[in-house]
Design an enzyme around this catalytic site. Structure first.
Site, PDB file in Angstrom:
ATOM      1  N   ASP A  54      34.713  33.881  42.022  1.00  0.00           N
ATOM      2  CA  ASP A  54      35.453  34.323  40.829  1.00  0.00           C
ATOM      3  C   ASP A  54      35.779  32.943  40.143  1.00  0.00           C
ATOM      4  OD1 ASP A  54      37.117  35.793  38.851  1.00  0.00           O
ATOM      5  OD2 ASP A  54      37.708  37.224  40.429  1.00  0.00           O
ATOM      6  N   GLY A  91      33.887  29.591  39.944  1.00  0.00           N
ATOM      7  CA  GLY A  91      32.846  29.193  38.924  1.00  0.00           C
ATOM      8  C   GLY A  91      32.655  30.289  38.127  1.00  0.00           C
ATOM      9  N   ASP A  92      31.777  30.299  37.140  1.00  0.00           N
ATOM     10  CA  ASP A  92      31.304  31.376  36.152  1.00  0.00           C
ATOM     11  C   ASP A  92      29.952  31.984  36.438  1.00  0.00           C
ATOM     12  OD1 ASP A  92      30.281  32.566  33.929  1.00  0.00           O
ATOM     13  OD2 ASP A  92      30.926  31.099  32.445  1.00  0.00           O
ATOM     14  N   PHE A  93      29.965  33.066  36.804  1.00  0.00           N
ATOM     15  CA  PHE A  93      28.554  33.507  37.297  1.00  0.00           C
ATOM     16  C   PHE A  93      27.667  33.764  36.302  1.00  0.00           C
ATOM     17  CE2 PHE A  93      30.961  37.784  38.327  1.00  0.00           C
ATOM     18  CZ  PHE A  93      30.944  38.163  36.843  1.00  0.00           C
ATOM     19  N   HIS A 145      30.443  47.080  34.973  1.00  0.00           N
ATOM     20  CA  HIS A 145      31.169  47.937  33.719  1.00  0.00           C
ATOM     21  C   HIS A 145      31.886  46.925  32.889  1.00  0.00           C
ATOM     22  CE1 HIS A 145      35.040  49.047  36.275  1.00  0.00           C
ATOM     23  NE2 HIS A 145      35.166  47.607  35.773  1.00  0.00           N
TER      24      HIS A 145
END
Length: 341
Positions: free
Chosen positions: A203, A229-231, A249
Site C-alpha cells: 500500500d 509503494g505506488d502500484f 473498483h
C-alpha cells in the site's frame, strides 16, 4: 383480476431512509451501544452518561427501539444481541462493523449529500474536491482520517476475507501479496487459516503504521510484512498469489487493466490473481448493493466504478490469463480468479 393500486409507501421509505441511517450512525458516534454494554440504563441516566441534551434524547433512544437496535424493558434500555455483539467498541467484533459505520458517518454521509453534483458534473465530491491532490493522496495525507478509512476497509471486507481464507485452494501456493492492503485483514485472515503461507501487504507508505499494528495484534509479525509503494509507478511484488480485494473498483478502466497486466507479469507460471468486489450482476438490475457501491466510487474517486464478473474476466483474458473462474463469496461479494499458464 384487479391490478394492485399504486402505492407511495416504498418511495417514501427509501426517500426518507437517511433519517434511520443517520440515527444509527449518530448512536455509534456518541457511544450508545458501548455505554449500554457496560450496564443498561433508563433515559435520564443514559442521557447523562452520553452527555446528551434532554430535548432530543428521549426520542433518540425510543427511535432506536422502534428501529430494532435497542430494547426497552420497564423503562430501562438494553442493547439487542446484534448491537451488543457488533457495536460495543470494547469488543473485538466492533472492528468488523463499527469502523465502516464511523467512516460512513464522518465521510460518506456528506459526500452522498452531493451526489447530484457528481451526476451533473462527473466530478468526485471527496477530499480531492478542495485539494490539488488526487483522491487517495488527499485521504492519506491526514493520519487520523487515514486510520479511520483503513479500519473501515477491514469492516466492509472482513466477512469476505474469511470466506477467501477457506474457499481458495491455498495448499497449492506458498506466498501471497495483497495489493492495496489497508490494515491487511485479507492477508491476515488467509495466513491465520493457512499456517504454511507467508505474505506481504502492499500500500502507500503512510499505511505502514496501521498495518504493522494490526499484524502485531494478530500475531503474524514473522510471516507478514508491509511494502510501501505506488502500484502504478512500480512493479508489483512477486508472489504465488496476488490479491486485489475491493481495489479495482477504485480506478478507471485503463488503470484496472494496467493492474491486471502488472499482476500477470509479477506472477510465476501457475500463479493466480484473485479479484473480489461487490460485483454488479450481468443484467445490472439485481445487486443493488453493488450498484450503490459503484455510485459511491463515482462520487469519491476520480475515475472509479463498479463492474460485472464478465467484464473482469474479459480484462483478465486481455492481460494474458488463460484460465478464469468466478465464484460467489458472501453477501454482495464475489471472486474472480485468473491463472497464469
Amino acid at each position: 383480476m384487479t391490478r394492485p393500486q399504486p402505492s407511495p409507501d416504498r418511495i417514501m421509505q427509501t426517500g426518507l431512509g437517511f433519517e434511520a441511517s443517520k440515527t444509527l450512525l449518530s448512536a455509534v458516534e456518541v457511544g450508545v451501544f458501548t455505554e449500554l454494554a457496560k450496564s443498561p440504563a433508563n433515559a435520564p441516566a443514559l442521557r447523562d452518561r452520553l452527555g446528551l441534551h434532554p430535548r432530543a434524547a428521549g426520542d433518540f433512544f425510543d427511535t432506536l427501539v422502534a428501529l430494532g437496535f435497542l430494547r426497552r424493558i420497564d423503562g430501562v434500555y438494553h442493547n439487542t444481541e446484534d448491537t451488543d455483539a457488533f457495536l460495543d467498541r470494547a469488543k473485538p467484533s466492533y472492528a468488523h462493523v463499527g469502523g465502516m459505520l464511523e467512516m460512513a458517518n464522518a465521510r460518506l454521509f456528506g459526500i452522498w449529500n452531493h451526489l447530484t453534483d457528481t451526476l451533473r458534473t462527473g466530478e468526485p465530491q471527496d477530499e480531492s474536491k478542495s485539494s490539488d491532490l488526487d483522491t487517495y493522496d488527499a485521504l492519506y495525507a491526514d493520519p487520523l482520517r487515514l486510520k479511520q478509512f483503513l479500519s473501515s476497509m477491514t469492516s466492509i471486507s472482513h466477512a469476505a476475507n474469511l470466506k477467501i481464507a477457506e474457499q481458495v485452494p491455498w495448499e497449492d501456493y506458498r506466498t501471497l501479496a495483497d495489493m492495496g492492503t489497508a490494515q491487511g485483514d485479507l492477508a491476515v485472515q488467509v495466513l491465520l487459516a493457512n499456517p504454511h503461507l507467508t505474505g506481504i501487504g502492499f500500500d502507500l507508505p503512510a499505511a505502514a503504521p496501521v498495518f504493522d499494528e494490526y499484524v502485531e495484534d494478530n500475531g503474524l509479525r514473522d510471516r507478514l510484512h508491509f511494502v510501501g509503494g505506488d502500484f502504478f509507478a512500480e512493479e508489483l511484488p512477486s508472489a504465488d498469489v496476488i490479491t486485489f480485494g475491493h481495489i479495482l473498483h477504485n480506478w478507471d478502466l485503463e488503470k484496472k487493466k494496467l493492474l491486471l497486466e502488472k499482476a500477470w507479469h509479477a506472477l510465476p507460471k501457475g500463479g493466480a490473481v484473485i479479484v473480489y468486489d461487490a460485483l454488479i450482476d450481468d443484467d445490472r438490475s439485481e445487486n443493488a448493493f453493488a450498484l450503490l457501491m459503484s455510485l459511491t466510487m463515482r462520487a469519491v474517486t476520480d475515475g472509479g466504478f463498479g463492474y460485472t464478473a464478465a467484464e473482469c474476466v474479459d480484462w483478465m483474458t486481455e492481460a494474458g490469463f488463460t484460465r478464469t473462474r468466478t465464484e460467489h463469496l458472501i453477501g454482495p461479494d464475489s471472486i474472480v480468479v485468473g491463472i497464469k499458464e
